[in-house]
Design a protein around this motif. Structure first.
Motif, mmCIF file in Angstrom:
data_model
loop_
_atom_site.group_PDB
_atom_site.id
_atom_site.type_symbol
_atom_site.label_atom_id
_atom_site.label_comp_id
_atom_site.label_asym_id
_atom_site.label_seq_id
_atom_site.Cartn_x
_atom_site.Cartn_y
_atom_site.Cartn_z
ATOM 1 N N LYS A 60 0.797 -1.422 -0.320
ATOM 2 C CA LYS A 60 0.184 -0.582 0.320
ATOM 3 C C LYS A 60 0.806 1.298 0.019
ATOM 4 O O LYS A 60 1.546 1.195 0.673
ATOM 5 N N ARG A 61 0.432 1.982 -0.886
ATOM 6 C CA ARG A 61 1.488 3.527 -0.802
ATOM 7 C C ARG A 61 1.003 4.073 0.396
ATOM 8 O O ARG A 61 0.119 4.828 0.610
ATOM 9 N N PRO A 62 2.210 4.227 1.097
ATOM 10 C CA PRO A 62 1.947 5.436 2.121
ATOM 11 C C PRO A 62 1.245 6.512 2.636
ATOM 12 O O PRO A 62 1.469 7.359 1.148
ATOM 13 N N ARG A 63 1.110 7.334 3.167
ATOM 14 C CA ARG A 63 0.167 8.207 3.259
ATOM 15 C C ARG A 63 0.789 9.939 3.142
ATOM 16 O O ARG A 63 0.772 11.078 3.423
ATOM 17 N N TYR A 64 2.127 8.930 4.196
ATOM 18 C CA TYR A 64 2.951 10.310 4.553
ATOM 19 C C TYR A 64 4.500 9.779 5.063
ATOM 20 O O TYR A 64 4.315 8.127 4.791
ATOM 21 N N TYR A 65 5.152 10.752 5.451
ATOM 22 C CA TYR A 65 6.499 10.338 5.254
ATOM 23 C C TYR A 65 6.904 9.414 6.243
ATOM 24 O O TYR A 65 7.998 7.989 6.380
ATOM 25 N N ALA A 66 5.870 9.279 7.547
ATOM 26 C CA ALA A 66 6.189 8.197 8.280
ATOM 27 C C ALA A 66 5.545 7.371 8.325
ATOM 28 O O ALA A 66 5.434 5.713 9.626
ATOM 29 N N GLY A 67 4.789 6.705 6.856
ATOM 30 C CA GLY A 67 4.202 6.072 6.921
ATOM 31 C C GLY A 67 4.233 4.165 6.955
ATOM 32 O O GLY A 67 3.967 3.428 6.795
ATOM 33 N N ASP A 68 6.043 4.101 7.059
ATOM 34 C CA ASP A 68 6.216 2.585 7.025
ATOM 35 C C ASP A 68 7.747 3.504 7.096
ATOM 36 O O ASP A 68 8.416 4.055 7.219
ATOM 37 N N ASP A 69 8.894 2.350 7.167
ATOM 38 C CA ASP A 69 10.153 2.027 7.094
ATOM 39 C C ASP A 69 10.743 2.650 5.612
ATOM 40 O O ASP A 69 12.289 3.013 5.750
ATOM 41 N N ALA A 70 10.023 2.702 5.171
ATOM 42 C CA ALA A 70 11.268 3.122 3.417
ATOM 43 C C ALA A 70 11.715 4.409 3.495
ATOM 44 O O ALA A 70 10.446 5.472 4.394
ATOM 45 N N GLU A 71 12.933 4.681 2.551
ATOM 46 C CA GLU A 71 13.125 6.095 2.758
ATOM 47 C C GLU A 71 12.709 7.061 2.052
ATOM 48 O O GLU A 71 11.566 7.133 1.774
ATOM 49 N N ALA A 72 13.092 8.687 2.601
ATOM 50 C CA ALA A 72 13.286 9.776 2.131
ATOM 51 C C ALA A 72 14.134 9.754 1.209
ATOM 52 O O ALA A 72 15.048 10.025 1.975
ATOM 53 N N TYR A 73 14.288 10.306 0.039
ATOM 54 C CA TYR A 73 15.228 11.229 -0.485
ATOM 55 C C TYR A 73 15.263 12.530 -1.098
ATOM 56 O O TYR A 73 14.119 12.522 -1.126
ATOM 57 N N TRP A 74 16.578 13.098 -0.897
ATOM 58 C CA TRP A 74 16.743 14.871 -1.403
ATOM 59 C C TRP A 74 15.732 14.904 -2.834
ATOM 60 O O TRP A 74 16.370 13.985 -3.751
ATOM 61 N N TYR A 75 14.988 15.770 -3.121
ATOM 62 C CA TYR A 75 14.485 16.131 -4.487
ATOM 63 C C TYR A 75 14.042 18.028 -4.509
ATOM 64 O O TYR A 75 13.567 18.857 -4.026
ATOM 65 N N SER A 76 15.299 17.855 -5.679
ATOM 66 C CA SER A 76 15.229 19.354 -5.682
ATOM 67 C C SER A 76 13.787 19.959 -7.091
ATOM 68 O O SER A 76 14.539 20.965 -6.913
ATOM 69 N N ALA A 77 13.885 19.334 -8.021
ATOM 70 C CA ALA A 77 12.959 19.820 -8.354
ATOM 71 C C ALA A 77 12.046 20.342 -8.331
ATOM 72 O O ALA A 77 10.310 21.070 -8.621
ATOM 73 N N THR A 78 11.650 19.848 -6.583
ATOM 74 C CA THR A 78 9.839 21.014 -5.702
ATOM 75 C C THR A 78 10.286 22.356 -6.048
ATOM 76 O O THR A 78 9.013 22.668 -6.307
ATOM 77 N N ASP A 79 11.656 22.770 -6.352
ATOM 78 C CA ASP A 79 11.641 24.538 -6.244
ATOM 79 C C ASP A 79 10.950 24.495 -7.590
ATOM 80 O O ASP A 79 10.183 25.936 -8.016
#
Length: 335
Positions: free
Chosen positions: A75-94
């Motif tokens: 299941k796709r997580p709904r928040y960064y803390a939804g599971d233990d998968a990592e978060a990665y830095w994302y420059s395109a946000t700007d």
């Protein structure tokens, strides 16, 4: 301006006493156009929510990380803390923020104050990303952040070194911020989930001391809901914030949602006198933020949730906190 409306207070014997109630106009000092999956409801939804909430002006930024949907998670997580998968830095946000603003007519675009956030705060190359954004969109950017350093479980989910507000990569960005007259919105937890002392205070205090010409907005004054889950209320927070404000005139406090309870308001929703006194003592150093992420229907609830605290302040101080102080910290001063 704070408009005035008459209300009726019932006294004993059924008598009615006219009183003045305040109707605030706000500046939102902390808003994310996208969520942790770099998705957004879009500008029409944001503008509609701002108008309904009485928000005239708003900081706007992306989210500097994207949450991974790991192949082992059904299941796709709904928040960064939804599971233990990592978060990665994302420059395109700007780029997403800049593109969204470019769709607006000038009178609406002027309501937004975009901050650059899409960089890894432990990478000494990060300053070059900020420089490129300034070059690609001249005259657009009005600040840097929200920078994610100590940030609950997100710190553990991002790969590489632990982000700290006082590392060398951020030092380069602080120098650039001073040169370009840009405030820096910094998320830096004051402690861990279980340490009942200001464990990480030096990480935010060192930049304040070493970069007196850089204006720092401290998101939530180092608090977070995750910290509150483990220790309810940090008794040391008020004296620490008081000392920092006394010592560093370049420090500003973003009173977004994790500061509202249990610090500004008690368990009955009543303003706490000690925090009222601090805001009155430093009337130009506090501002309000919704801290919404990509979904905007709760903006009004978040901002109006501060009204009981604002109502307990002198009217002029309340006006500054609700609207003027954020505008004052931007390049060029009040709008």
């Amino acid at each position: 301006m704070i408009a005035r409306a008459l209300t009726c207070l019932l006294l004993s014997g059924g008598l009615c006493l006219a009183a003045q109630a305040r109707d605030y106009r706000y500046s939102d000092a902390h808003l994310h156009y996208v969520d942790f999956f770099q998705e957004s409801e879009g500008m029409p939804a944001l503008l509609q929510a701002m108008d309904a909430a009485g928000i005239d002006q708003s900081m706007i930024s992306g989210i500097p990380v994207a949450k991974k949907w790991h192949e082992d998670e059904p299941k796709r997580p709904r928040y960064y803390a939804g599971d233990d998968a990592e978060a990665y830095w994302y420059s395109a946000t700007d780029l997403y923020v800049a593109a969204a603003l470019e769709t607006l007519p000038p009178e609406q675009r002027r309501r937004f104050h975009p901050f650059i956030s899409g960089f890894n705060p432990v990478d000494k190359n990060a300053v070059h990303h900020v420089e490129r954004m300034l070059e690609l969109y001249p005259g657009l950017w009005q600040g840097i952040g929200e920078v994610f350093t100590r940030h609950d479980d997100l710190t553990a989910l991002t790969s590489g070194d632990t982000p700290r507000a006082n590392n060398e990569a951020m030092t380069r960005i602080y120098h650039l911020a001073a040169e370009q007259d840009l405030p820096v919105l910094m998320h830096s937890n004051i402690t861990s989930k279980r340490e009942r002392n200001p464990l990480y205070l030096a990480e935010i205090e060192q930049p304040l001391r070493d970069h007196p010409h850089t204006r720092f907005i401290w998101a939530h004054a180092g608090t977070s809901m995750e910290i509150h889950r483990h220790q309810t209320q940090m008794k040391f927070l008020l004296p620490v914030v008081t000392r920092l404000l006394e010592t560093y005139p370049n420090l500003y406090i973003d009173l977004s949602w994790s500061m509202r309870e249990p610090y500004l308001l008690d368990e009955h929703g009543k303003p706490r006198k000690a925090w009222l006194a601090l805001v009155e003592r430093f009337p130009e150093r506090f501002m309000l933020g919704s801290d919404v992420v990509g979904r905007f229907s709760s903006i009004g609830e978040q901002m109006h949730g501060f009204d009981p605290f604002l109502d307990a302040l002198p009217a002029e101080v309340a006006r500054k906190v609700a609207r003027e102080n954020f505008l004052g910290v931007l390049p060029g001063g009040p709008k």
